[in-house]
Enzyme design. Structure first.
Site, PDB file in Angstrom:
ATOM      1  N   GLU A   1      -9.560  -1.926   4.944  1.00 38.34           N
ATOM      2  CA  GLU A   1     -10.253  -1.570   6.178  1.00 38.34           C
ATOM      3  C   GLU A   1     -11.546  -2.376   6.335  1.00 38.34           C
ATOM      4  O   GLU A   1     -12.072  -2.903   5.347  1.00 38.34           O
ATOM      5  CB  GLU A   1     -10.595  -0.071   6.154  1.00 38.34           C
ATOM      6  CG  GLU A   1      -9.386   0.853   6.196  1.00 38.34           C
ATOM      7  CD  GLU A   1      -8.801   1.021   7.593  1.00 38.34           C
ATOM      8  OE1 GLU A   1      -8.858   0.078   8.407  1.00 38.34           O
ATOM      9  OE2 GLU A   1      -8.266   2.107   7.879  1.00 38.34           O
TER      10      GLU A   1
ATOM     11  N   ASP B   1       0.813  -1.218   0.000  1.00 35.65           N
ATOM     12  CA  ASP B   1       0.000   0.000   0.000  1.00 35.65           C
ATOM     13  C   ASP B   1       0.845   1.266   0.000  1.00 35.65           C
ATOM     14  O   ASP B   1       2.065   1.221   0.187  1.00 35.65           O
ATOM     15  CB  ASP B   1      -0.959  -0.011   1.206  1.00 35.65           C
ATOM     16  CG  ASP B   1      -0.266  -0.422   2.506  1.00 35.65           C
ATOM     17  OD1 ASP B   1       0.970  -0.436   2.549  1.00 35.65           O
ATOM     18  OD2 ASP B   1      -0.974  -0.717   3.482  1.00 35.65           O
TER      19      ASP B   1
ATOM     20  N   HIS C   1      -7.235  -4.487   9.918  1.00 31.52           N
ATOM     21  CA  HIS C   1      -6.898  -4.280   8.508  1.00 31.52           C
ATOM     22  C   HIS C   1      -5.601  -4.983   8.126  1.00 31.52           C
ATOM     23  O   HIS C   1      -4.702  -5.167   8.949  1.00 31.52           O
ATOM     24  CB  HIS C   1      -6.883  -2.792   8.117  1.00 31.52           C
ATOM     25  CG  HIS C   1      -5.773  -1.960   8.665  1.00 31.52           C
ATOM     26  ND1 HIS C   1      -5.983  -0.841   9.437  1.00 31.52           N
ATOM     27  CD2 HIS C   1      -4.422  -2.054   8.533  1.00 31.52           C
ATOM     28  CE1 HIS C   1      -4.830  -0.289   9.738  1.00 31.52           C
ATOM     29  NE2 HIS C   1      -3.856  -1.011   9.212  1.00 31.52           N
TER      30      HIS C   1
ATOM     31  N   ASP D   1      -7.769  -2.468  13.938  1.00 30.42           N
ATOM     32  CA  ASP D   1      -9.145  -2.757  13.507  1.00 30.42           C
ATOM     33  C   ASP D   1      -9.194  -3.993  12.598  1.00 30.42           C
ATOM     34  O   ASP D   1     -10.213  -4.266  11.979  1.00 30.42           O
ATOM     35  CB  ASP D   1      -9.754  -1.542  12.799  1.00 30.42           C
ATOM     36  CG  ASP D   1      -8.996  -1.148  11.533  1.00 30.42           C
ATOM     37  OD1 ASP D   1      -7.974  -1.802  11.204  1.00 30.42           O
ATOM     38  OD2 ASP D   1      -9.425  -0.204  10.857  1.00 30.42           O
TER      39      ASP D   1
HETATM   40  C1  GLP Z   1      -0.344   0.341   8.649  1.00 28.37           C
HETATM   41  C2  GLP Z   1      -0.060  -0.490   7.400  1.00 28.37           C
HETATM   42  C3  GLP Z   1      -0.326  -1.946   7.613  1.00 28.37           C
HETATM   43  C4  GLP Z   1       0.278  -2.411   8.921  1.00 28.37           C
HETATM   44  C5  GLP Z   1      -0.357  -1.666  10.050  1.00 28.37           C
HETATM   45  C6  GLP Z   1       0.110  -2.114  11.436  1.00 28.37           C
HETATM   46  O1  GLP Z   1      -1.638   0.803   8.725  1.00 28.37           O
HETATM   47  N1  GLP Z   1      -0.786  -0.042   6.254  1.00 28.37           N
HETATM   48  O2  GLP Z   1       0.173  -2.686   6.519  1.00 28.37           O
HETATM   49  O3  GLP Z   1       0.108  -3.787   9.076  1.00 28.37           O
HETATM   50  O4  GLP Z   1      -0.048  -0.286   9.871  1.00 28.37           O
HETATM   51  O5  GLP Z   1       1.212  -1.376  11.830  1.00 28.37           O
HETATM   52  P1  GLP Z   1       2.176  -1.761  13.002  1.00 28.37           P
HETATM   53  O6  GLP Z   1       2.991  -2.904  12.529  1.00 28.37           O
HETATM   54  O7  GLP Z   1       3.006  -0.527  13.204  1.00 28.37           O
HETATM   55  O8  GLP Z   1       1.324  -2.089  14.165  1.00 28.37           O
END
Ligand code: GLP
Length: 236
Positions: free
Chosen positions: A143, A67, A138, A136
């Site tokens: 989402e 993304d 995702h 959440d």
């Molecule tokens: C972002 C990314 C996700 C990732 C998520 C969790 O929103 N788009 O791909 O998995 O954060 O992040 P973290 O690993 O910092 O908890």
């Protein structure tokens, strides 16, 4: 599903980097699906160390990232392209032109999404997809929704995601409100999926995602249907 619970983030990163390393050794020309966020940082660090030690060769590897924020170009230090270049790509021997991240600054984002799906298809799909998980549920930036969206698409970020990701920005107002994300289709078609999650704060969503009902309201829950899924969770 293989669900591995470990005590520390270091153990999580060690196992995850070993799984990715095995993939690269088994198929030097593989396609790696890569993720951003804080969870993969230790894994990437280990891959850099292994590459520096001559244990891993990324020269044949192609990568596709999940993304990108809409409106941030690769020179912006909050963009996911910048994150990947800084934390991994410029530190291993992958050729930068074989690294792909959706272009969140494309004039025509619909066309960019279609291009990204065509690109993944032209590469023959993803051999190993690395994922984190949002609070959440995702994955990438898929989402919670009424349906699972298969294709790469533009998405409005959930207020809770904006809140959670504000820690990386100067203020909450600086967090882009939308993103381009690979869809559930390409993720589910990856030959292997590896999801990593860290910390007590993720416990509830991990339970919902992997032991609760499969629902687009918890996007990661769809992974329960994947035939080759490994989940690594560091509880502390
Ligand atoms: C972002 C990314 C996700 C990732 C998520 C969790 O929103 N788009 O791909 O998995 O954060 O992040 P973290 O690993 O910092 O908890």
């Amino acid at each position: 599903m293989k669900f591995i619970t470990v005590d520390t983030y270091e153990e999580l990163s060690k196992i995850a980097s070993e799984i990715i390393g095995e993939q690269v050794k088994a198929k030097p020309e593989c396609v790696l699906g890569l993720a951003t966020g804080s969870s993969p940082l230790g894994t990437y660090k280990n891959l850099v160390t292994a590459c520096e030690a001559g244990e891993l060769d990324f020269s044949g590897v192609t990568s596709v990232n999940l993304d990108e924020y809409v409106g941030l170009d690769g020179t912006n230090d909050q963009s996911y392209r910048y994150f990947m270049n800084t934390n991994l790509f410029t530190k291993i021997n992958i050729s930068l032109d074989k690294t792909h991240v959706p272009n969140g600054c494309a004039d025509d984002l619909k066309a960019e999404c279609a291009r990204y799906d065509e690109l993944i298809e032209s590469l023959g799909g993803i051999d190993l997809q690395l994922l984190g998980i949002g609070l959440d549920g995702h994955i990438g930036f898929n989402e919670p929704d009424e349906v699972f969206i298969k294709e790469t698409h533009q998405v409005s970020l959930d207020p809770s995601t904006i809140e959670a990701n504000a820690r990386f920005f100067a203020s909450k107002d600086d967090v882009p409100t939308s993103a381009v994300t690979m869809g559930i289709g390409a993720i589910m078609q990856a030959k292997k999926v590896l999801l990593i999650a860290n910390g007590a704060g993720k416990k509830e969503i991990m339970q919902k995602a992997f032991y609760g009902p499969i629902t687009p309201l918890v996007p990661a829950s769809v992974l329960q249907l994947h035939p080759d899924l490994t989940v690594i969770y560091a509880e502390k």
